[in-house]
Write a protein that holds these residues in place. Structure first.
Motif, PDB file in Angstrom:
ATOM      1  N   ASN A   1       0.741  -1.019   0.021  1.00 48.98           N
ATOM      2  CA  ASN A   1      -0.133   0.067   0.050  1.00 48.98           C
ATOM      3  C   ASN A   1       0.831   1.096  -0.001  1.00 48.98           C
ATOM      4  O   ASN A   1       0.576   2.258  -0.736  1.00 48.98           O
ATOM      5  N   LYS A   2       1.912   1.274   0.801  1.00 44.89           N
ATOM      6  CA  LYS A   2       2.669   2.318   1.028  1.00 44.89           C
ATOM      7  C   LYS A   2       3.583   2.709  -0.310  1.00 44.89           C
ATOM      8  O   LYS A   2       3.927   3.821  -0.827  1.00 44.89           O
ATOM      9  N   ILE A   3       3.992   1.462  -1.058  1.00 44.89           N
ATOM     10  CA  ILE A   3       4.925   1.671  -2.208  1.00 44.89           C
ATOM     11  C   ILE A   3       4.094   2.006  -3.518  1.00 44.89           C
ATOM     12  O   ILE A   3       4.400   2.873  -4.325  1.00 44.89           O
ATOM     13  N   VAL A   4       2.850   1.698  -3.514  1.00 47.47           N
ATOM     14  CA  VAL A   4       1.756   2.099  -4.594  1.00 47.47           C
ATOM     15  C   VAL A   4       1.840   3.643  -4.516  1.00 47.47           C
ATOM     16  O   VAL A   4       1.547   4.143  -5.553  1.00 47.47           O
ATOM     17  N   MET A   5       1.361   4.248  -3.380  1.00 42.99           N
ATOM     18  CA  MET A   5       1.160   5.636  -2.990  1.00 42.99           C
ATOM     19  C   MET A   5       2.687   6.216  -3.623  1.00 42.99           C
ATOM     20  O   MET A   5       2.522   7.318  -4.424  1.00 42.99           O
TER      21      MET A   5
ATOM     22  N   ASP B   1       4.462  15.658 -15.110  1.00 49.77           N
ATOM     23  CA  ASP B   1       4.658  17.025 -14.939  1.00 49.77           C
ATOM     24  C   ASP B   1       6.133  17.425 -15.683  1.00 49.77           C
ATOM     25  O   ASP B   1       6.558  18.853 -15.422  1.00 49.77           O
ATOM     26  N   GLY B   2       6.748  16.718 -15.899  1.00 47.12           N
ATOM     27  CA  GLY B   2       8.214  16.872 -16.652  1.00 47.12           C
ATOM     28  C   GLY B   2       9.289  16.874 -15.670  1.00 47.12           C
ATOM     29  O   GLY B   2      10.194  17.623 -15.897  1.00 47.12           O
ATOM     30  N   ALA B   3       9.200  16.217 -14.564  1.00 45.00           N
ATOM     31  CA  ALA B   3      10.313  16.254 -13.674  1.00 45.00           C
ATOM     32  C   ALA B   3      11.558  15.517 -14.155  1.00 45.00           C
ATOM     33  O   ALA B   3      11.380  14.565 -15.062  1.00 45.00           O
ATOM     34  N   ASP B   4      12.798  15.821 -13.456  1.00 44.39           N
ATOM     35  CA  ASP B   4      14.020  15.088 -14.099  1.00 44.39           C
ATOM     36  C   ASP B   4      13.901  13.538 -13.792  1.00 44.39           C
ATOM     37  O   ASP B   4      13.527  13.045 -12.527  1.00 44.39           O
ATOM     38  N   GLU B   5      13.963  12.756 -14.757  1.00 40.73           N
ATOM     39  CA  GLU B   5      13.928  11.200 -14.786  1.00 40.73           C
ATOM     40  C   GLU B   5      14.787  10.813 -13.810  1.00 40.73           C
ATOM     41  O   GLU B   5      14.390   9.926 -12.839  1.00 40.73           O
ATOM     42  N   HIS B   6      16.175  11.019 -13.795  1.00 36.49           N
ATOM     43  CA  HIS B   6      17.247  10.355 -12.940  1.00 36.49           C
ATOM     44  C   HIS B   6      16.845  10.601 -11.415  1.00 36.49           C
ATOM     45  O   HIS B   6      16.913   9.690 -10.742  1.00 36.49           O
ATOM     46  N   LEU B   7      16.650  11.694 -10.927  1.00 33.45           N
ATOM     47  CA  LEU B   7      16.339  12.114  -9.933  1.00 33.45           C
ATOM     48  C   LEU B   7      15.123  11.628  -9.276  1.00 33.45           C
ATOM     49  O   LEU B   7      14.809  10.820  -8.103  1.00 33.45           O
ATOM     50  N   SER B   8      13.951  11.262 -10.201  1.00 27.74           N
ATOM     51  CA  SER B   8      12.574  10.894  -9.469  1.00 27.74           C
ATOM     52  C   SER B   8      12.947   9.316  -9.543  1.00 27.74           C
ATOM     53  O   SER B   8      12.227   9.044  -8.278  1.00 27.74           O
ATOM     54  N   ILE B   9      13.557   8.616 -10.231  1.00 30.94           N
ATOM     55  CA  ILE B   9      13.618   7.282 -10.371  1.00 30.94           C
ATOM     56  C   ILE B   9      14.688   7.168  -8.747  1.00 30.94           C
ATOM     57  O   ILE B   9      14.311   6.099  -8.120  1.00 30.94           O
ATOM     58  N   LEU B  10      15.579   7.735  -8.842  1.00 28.23           N
ATOM     59  CA  LEU B  10      16.413   7.642  -7.459  1.00 28.23           C
ATOM     60  C   LEU B  10      15.914   7.762  -6.397  1.00 28.23           C
ATOM     61  O   LEU B  10      15.672   7.117  -5.276  1.00 28.23           O
TER      62      LEU B  10
ATOM     63  N   THR C   1      12.421   7.612  -5.686  1.00 25.24           N
ATOM     64  CA  THR C   1      11.460   6.483  -5.647  1.00 25.24           C
ATOM     65  C   THR C   1      12.085   5.243  -4.962  1.00 25.24           C
ATOM     66  O   THR C   1      11.484   4.663  -4.190  1.00 25.24           O
ATOM     67  N   ALA C   2      13.337   4.802  -5.678  1.00 27.85           N
ATOM     68  CA  ALA C   2      13.951   3.685  -5.508  1.00 27.85           C
ATOM     69  C   ALA C   2      14.295   3.694  -4.101  1.00 27.85           C
ATOM     70  O   ALA C   2      14.068   2.621  -3.367  1.00 27.85           O
ATOM     71  N   LEU C   3      14.821   4.807  -3.618  1.00 31.49           N
ATOM     72  CA  LEU C   3      15.457   4.729  -2.128  1.00 31.49           C
ATOM     73  C   LEU C   3      14.007   4.762  -1.182  1.00 31.49           C
ATOM     74  O   LEU C   3      14.215   4.334  -0.205  1.00 31.49           O
ATOM     75  N   LYS C   4      13.035   5.292  -1.555  1.00 31.35           N
ATOM     76  CA  LYS C   4      11.680   5.388  -0.840  1.00 31.35           C
ATOM     77  C   LYS C   4      11.322   3.999  -0.769  1.00 31.35           C
ATOM     78  O   LYS C   4      11.037   3.378   0.532  1.00 31.35           O
TER      79      LYS C   4
END
Length: 391
Positions: free
Chosen positions: A354-358, A369-378, A380-383
Motif C-alpha cells: 500500500n505504501k509503495i503504490v502511493m 509534470d516533466g520532472a527530472d527522470e534520474h532524480l525521480s527514479i532515484l 522513488t527507489a530509495l523510498k
C-alpha cells in the motif's frame, strides 16, 4: 528533331517506352498494398473478420439483417476494433458504390469545435439521400442499402462540451435519414444527453487467444518466421492493443529484412521478404522495438532495493539507476515493470505494498509534470528500499 520525328523506328520505340511506363491499375493497386502498413492492409473488411468482440458483432449482424440501425456509441481501450467495426458495417450496408455518398467519417480530435457541428455535420445530415434505384438487382441483393446515411465521429470524447450539446439537436432533427456513430475511449467524457440517445457497445481489450490467432494469421500471410514466445511477448508489450502489436511485428519484420538484404540494393521486396523469413523474429527484437527493459536489468535493481544489515543501500541503488539512465531506458517503462514486479510479489506484505503504490503514483505524477527522470527514479527507489527495510 525533324529527322527523328519522321523516323518510324524512333517513333515506335518512343511509343513502346510510353506504354511500358504506364502501369495497369491492378498492378498499381498491388504495389500500393505491398507498401501499405499492415494495420491498414489487414483491417477487417467484414464483421466476421473482427476479432474477439463476439457480443457486439452478434448484435450488429442482427441489425444488419433488419437494415435498421440506432444511433450508436462505441467505447473501449485503443486498438480493440471500434473504428474497424463501424467501417466494416458501413461497407456491408452500402457496398463500394454508395459508400462515399452515404458515409461521413470525421476525426473529432482534429475537428471538434462547434463550427464543425453547425456546418459540416449538419449539412451532411440534412442532405437528401442519393437514390439506390439505379443499382443492379445483384448489387441490391448483396448490399441492403437502407434509406439513411451514417456519420462516424471518431475520438468523440475529444469534442468540446458545446459541440456535443449542439450535436444532440442535429441527431434528433435528422434521425429519419441520418444515423450517428460516436467512437471514443472514455465514455464518461460524453455528455449524458448525447449518450442516452445512443445504443452503447463496449469493446473490451483483446484476450490472448484472439490476438495471438490474428498475429499468427498475419505472420503466415507475410511469410514471417516467429521464434517461440514472440506472439506472447507481442501481446504482453501491447497490453491488449492489437494495432500496436501488429505495428511492432511489422517493425521487427523490416528489421530482419534490412539485416538480411542490406547489401543487395537492387533486390526487389519479394526476395527481401523471402530472405527475411529465413531469419526468425526473436523475443529480444520485440523487446527492443517496444522499449521494454530487459529482465536482468530489472532484477539488478530489485536486488539493490533489498535492505542490508549494515550501512545503507544508497550506493548499490544509485549505481544501478545511473546505468539505467545512461543506457537511455524510459523512466515510465521502468516504473511500469517495477510496479508489476513488486505488486505481484507475494513475499511482500500488503501493508508495505500500500505504501509503495502511493510512491509509484507520486512518481507517475512527477514524470507527467516533466520532472527530472534520474532524480525521480532515484528518489522513488530509495523510498521503496526504506519501506522494504521496515522504515
Amino acid at each position: 528533331m525533324a529527322s527523328t520525328f519522321f523516323n518510324n523506328k524512333a517513333r515506335a520505340a518512343a511509343a513502346a517506352a510510353t506504354s511500358s511506363s504506364k502501369q495497369k491499375p491492378t498492378d498499381a493497386k498491388e504495389e500500393q498494398a505491398k507498401h501499405q502498413p499492415w494495420v491498414e492492409k489487414y483491417r477487417p473488411k467484414t464483421l466476421d473478420d473482427v476479432a474477439a468482440q463476439d457480443h457486439t458483432t452478434k448484435v450488429l449482424r442482427r441489425t444488419l439483417q433488419a437494415s435498421n440501425l440506432p444511433h450508436m456509441l462505441f467505447y473501449g481501450p485503443p486498438g480493440t476494433g471500434k473504428t474497424s467495426t463501424i467501417l466494416a458495417l458501413a461497407k456491408s450496408l452500402f457496398g463500394p458504390s454508395l459508400y462515399r455518398s452515404r458515409i461521413l467519417e470525421l476525426n473529432a480530435s482534429d475537428e471538434r469545435g462547434i463550427g464543425i457541428v453547425r456546418d459540416k455535420i449538419k449539412n451532411f445530415a440534412r442532405a437528401q439521400l442519393s437514390h439506390s434505384s439505379g443499382m443492379s438487382k445483384e448489387y441490391l441483393d448483396q448490399y441492403p442499402c437502407p434509406p439513411f446515411k451514417i456519420i462516424i465521429l471518431d475520438e468523440a470524447d475529444s469534442m468540446t462540451q458545446d459541440a456535443q450539446s449542439a450535436l444532440r439537436r442535429t441527431m434528433e432533427q435528422y434521425s429519419r435519414i441520418t444515423r450517428f456513430c460516436l467512437v471514443c475511449n472514455y465514455v464518461t467524457r460524453i455528455i449524458e444527453p448525447l449518450a442516452s440517445r445512443c445504443s452503447k457497445f463496449r469493446f473490451k481489450a483483446l484476450d490472448n487467444t484472439a490476438a495471438g490467432d490474428r498475429l499468427d494469421y498475419i505472420a503466415q500471410l507475410e511469410n514471417l518466421t516467429l521464434e517461440k514466445g514472440v506472439v506472447e511477448k507481442l501481446i504482453q508489450c501491447s497490453e491488449g492493443d492489437l494495432r500496436r502489436a501488429i505495428t511492432y511485428m511489422q517493425s521487427a519484420a523490416r528489421l530482419v529484412g534490412s539485416g538480411q538484404a542490406g547489401g543487395k540494393k537492387d533486390a526487389d521486396e519479394d526476395s527481401e521478404m523471402a530472405e527475411a523469413s529465413l531469419s526468425p523474429v526473436t523475443v529480444r527484437m520485440i523487446e527492443e522495438i517496444a522499449g521494454v527493459i530487459p529482465e536482468d536489468i530489472v532484477d539488478r535493481l530489485v536486488n539493490a532495493l533489498q535492505p542490508v544489515k549494515i550501512g545503507s543501500s544508497y550506493e548499490a541503488v544509485s549505481k544501478v539507476i545511473t546505468d539505467i539512465v545512461a543506457d537511455g531506458w524510459s523512466a515510465t517503462q521502468l516504473l511500469l515493470q517495477l510496479y508489476r514486479r513488486i505488486v505481484y510479489n507475494d513475499a511482500i506484505p500488503d501493508i508495505q505494498k500500500n505504501k509503495i503504490v502511493m510512491i509509484f503514483s507520486e512518481m507517475d505524477k512527477r514524470l507527467c509534470d516533466g520532472a527530472d527522470e534520474h532524480l525521480s527514479i532515484l528518489n522513488t527507489a530509495l523510498k521503496i528500499s526504506g519501506i522494504l527495510g521496515g522504515a
